[in-house]
Design an enzyme around this catalytic site. Sequence first.
Site, PDB file in Angstrom:
ATOM      1  N   HIS A  88       9.304  -2.859   9.164  1.00  0.00           N
ATOM      2  CA  HIS A  88       8.139  -3.317   8.400  1.00  0.00           C
ATOM      3  C   HIS A  88       8.608  -3.508   6.950  1.00  0.00           C
ATOM      4  CE1 HIS A  88       4.192  -2.860   6.406  1.00  0.00           C
ATOM      5  NE2 HIS A  88       3.647  -3.134   7.565  1.00  0.00           N
ATOM      6  N   ASP A 119      10.251   6.002  10.003  1.00  0.00           N
ATOM      7  CA  ASP A 119       8.933   5.459   9.705  1.00  0.00           C
ATOM      8  C   ASP A 119       8.092   5.676  10.966  1.00  0.00           C
ATOM      9  OD1 ASP A 119       6.731   3.800   9.716  1.00  0.00           O
ATOM     10  OD2 ASP A 119       7.787   2.032   8.974  1.00  0.00           O
ATOM     11  N   GLN A 132       3.710   3.868  13.490  1.00  0.00           N
ATOM     12  CA  GLN A 132       3.197   3.430  14.808  1.00  0.00           C
ATOM     13  C   GLN A 132       3.507   4.439  15.902  1.00  0.00           C
ATOM     14  OE1 GLN A 132       1.230   0.961  15.195  1.00  0.00           O
ATOM     15  NE2 GLN A 132       1.489  -0.028  13.218  1.00  0.00           N
ATOM     16  N   LYS A 147      -3.922   5.161  10.832  1.00  0.00           N
ATOM     17  CA  LYS A 147      -3.502   4.625  12.136  1.00  0.00           C
ATOM     18  C   LYS A 147      -3.661   5.670  13.238  1.00  0.00           C
ATOM     19  CE  LYS A 147      -0.184   1.507  10.006  1.00  0.00           C
ATOM     20  NZ  LYS A 147      -0.610   0.108  10.145  1.00  0.00           N
ATOM     21  N   CYS A 151       4.010  -8.242   8.710  1.00  0.00           N
ATOM     22  CA  CYS A 151       4.867  -7.613   7.673  1.00  0.00           C
ATOM     23  C   CYS A 151       6.271  -7.345   8.191  1.00  0.00           C
ATOM     24  CB  CYS A 151       4.243  -6.321   7.138  1.00  0.00           C
ATOM     25  SG  CYS A 151       2.690  -6.562   6.310  1.00  0.00           S
TER      26      CYS A 151
HETATM   27  N1  PMP Z   1       5.498   0.900   8.895  1.00  0.00           N
HETATM   28  C1  PMP Z   1       4.967   0.400  10.016  1.00  0.00           C
HETATM   29  C2  PMP Z   1       5.805   0.332  11.261  1.00  0.00           C
HETATM   30  C3  PMP Z   1       3.656  -0.052  10.008  1.00  0.00           C
HETATM   31  O1  PMP Z   1       3.132  -0.577  11.123  1.00  0.00           O
HETATM   32  C4  PMP Z   1       2.893   0.030   8.808  1.00  0.00           C
HETATM   33  C5  PMP Z   1       1.470  -0.476   8.757  1.00  0.00           C
HETATM   34  N2  PMP Z   1       1.266  -1.721   9.332  1.00  0.00           N
HETATM   35  C6  PMP Z   1       3.501   0.581   7.691  1.00  0.00           C
HETATM   36  C7  PMP Z   1       4.797   1.007   7.773  1.00  0.00           C
HETATM   37  C8  PMP Z   1       2.762   0.716   6.403  1.00  0.00           C
HETATM   38  O2  PMP Z   1       1.724   1.607   6.537  1.00  0.00           O
HETATM   39  P1  PMP Z   1       0.629   1.773   5.370  1.00  0.00           P
HETATM   40  O3  PMP Z   1       0.164   0.396   5.039  1.00  0.00           O
HETATM   41  O4  PMP Z   1      -0.436   2.608   5.994  1.00  0.00           O
HETATM   42  O5  PMP Z   1       1.296   2.450   4.230  1.00  0.00           O
END
Ligand code: PMP
Length: 413
Positions: A130, A207, A210, A233, A371
Site C-alpha cells: 500500500h 503492515d 488487512q 478495519k 493505493c
Molecule cells: N496498509 C494496507 C494494506 C491498507 O489496506 C491500508 C488501508 N487501505 C493501509 C495500510 C492504511 O491504513 P489507514 O488508512 O487506516 O492508515
Amino acid sequence: MSTITADKSFDVQAIRSEFPILEREMRNKPMVFLDSAASSQKPDAVVKAMDYYYQQQHANVHRGVYQLSQEATDAYEKARHLVQGFINAPSEKEVLFVRGTTEGINLVASSYGRKFLEEGDEVIISAMEHHSNIVPWQLICEQTGAKLRVIPVTDEGELIMEEYEQMLNERTKIVAVVHVSNTLGTINPVERIIELAHAKDIPVLLDGAQAIPHLKIDVQALDVDFYTFSGHKMFGPTGIGILYGKEKWLNAMPPYQGGGEMIETVSFEKTTFNELPHKFEAGTPDIAGAVGLGAAVEYMEKIGHETIQKHEHELLVYGTEAMSKIPGIRIIGTAEEKASVISFLLDGAHPYDVGTILDQMGIAVRTGHHCTQPLMDRYGIPGTVRASFAVYNTKEDIDRLVEGVKRAAKMLG
Ligand code: PMP
C-alpha cells in the site's frame, strides 16, 4: 486454496443484527456492503462504548488527580490492556496508540530511520505494498541516502521468496512488508520473511491493516519487531490504531513527535523523555477512539477468530468459484493463501463503469488502484474492481454481486 470447514452453529443473521447500517437501502435496494477492506462497519457494542465514555467518563487522561480523570485514564489504559492480550504482546509498554496503520509506519520509518539508516543502507519492501508502506520509506531514504529494494511478485500475486532471500545483505537495515494484501488478498509467508531477516539480525515491520480483521495475530509467536494496524478495519472507530514494537527497538528510537505527555522534564536547556509507551504518545490522545477499539477487540474475541476465519473462508471459496464462471472475468490475485478479497476485471470494461453499475444495484465495491499503483503497473492494469468481505457478509451478498457483475458484463461487454 486451503480448506477450512464452516462452523455450522454460526448465525450470520445474529451478527448482522448488531450492525444497524446493514439494514439500510441503497438506490432503493437492500444494501450489499462489500468494501470492508476500505473500512468495516461498526457493531452496536463499539458505538455504545464510545457513547458511554463521552456521556459519563470524559476528562483528559494521565494528568488529573480527580476521580473523573482517573476513570478516563482507566478506560484508556484498559483499552491498551485489551489490545495487548489481543495480539499477545509481552508488555503494555510495547503497545502504542497511533492514528492508524499509516501513522504507525510513518513513526517507525521516521524514528527508526533517523537513528539507524545511513547512506548506502537498504530498506526492503515488496511490490504489493500500500502507498502507506512505500512513501514513508521513500521520504526517509531521501533524507538519509538509504535505498529502497523491492521484492517482486508473481503473476498469481505471491512474493518471489528466492529474490527476497538474495536481497538480504549486511546493508539491509529493515524489512517492511504487508501481511495481507489489500488489493490481491494474498496472505504473505510472514513467518519465513521474519526468519530469514532475523538470521541476519534485521528487524521486520509488518503492515497488518488487512490481516487484523481476519487472522489471529500473535506478535510473540511471529517474533515480529513492529506490527501496525488500524481500528477502523476491525470494527473499531476511525482515527485510532496500534503500533506494536519490541521494547528494545522502541527504547533505542528517538521520539516521533514532541509535546505534552511524552516528556519527563522540560527546560530550555534539555528535555528528558517519558517512559514507554508515553514517549511515543505526544499530546492528548484519541481517548474515545481507544475505548472504541477496546470494545472492537472484545467484540472480535466474543465471536472468536476461528469462527470469523471459517465463515470468511467459506465466502471466499463460494465467491471465487461463482465469479470465475462469469465469461470475460479475470481475477487479479490467485495466491494459494488468500483472505476475504476478490479483485477482478471484466474484458473491455473499465473498473469504474463496473462499480457504477453495481452501485445502481445497491452493491458497494471499491474500484481503482487501491493505493497500490506500483502493483497495478506490475500487472499493466489501471485498477481493479474489489469486493471484500467481513464476518457480517452472507452468501446472498455474493449471489447479488455475481448477478450484478453478470449484468455489467452484458451492458459493457
Ligand atoms: N496498509 C494496507 C494494506 C491498507 O489496506 C491500508 C488501508 N487501505 C493501509 C495500510 C492504511 O491504513 P489507514 O488508512 O487506516 O492508515
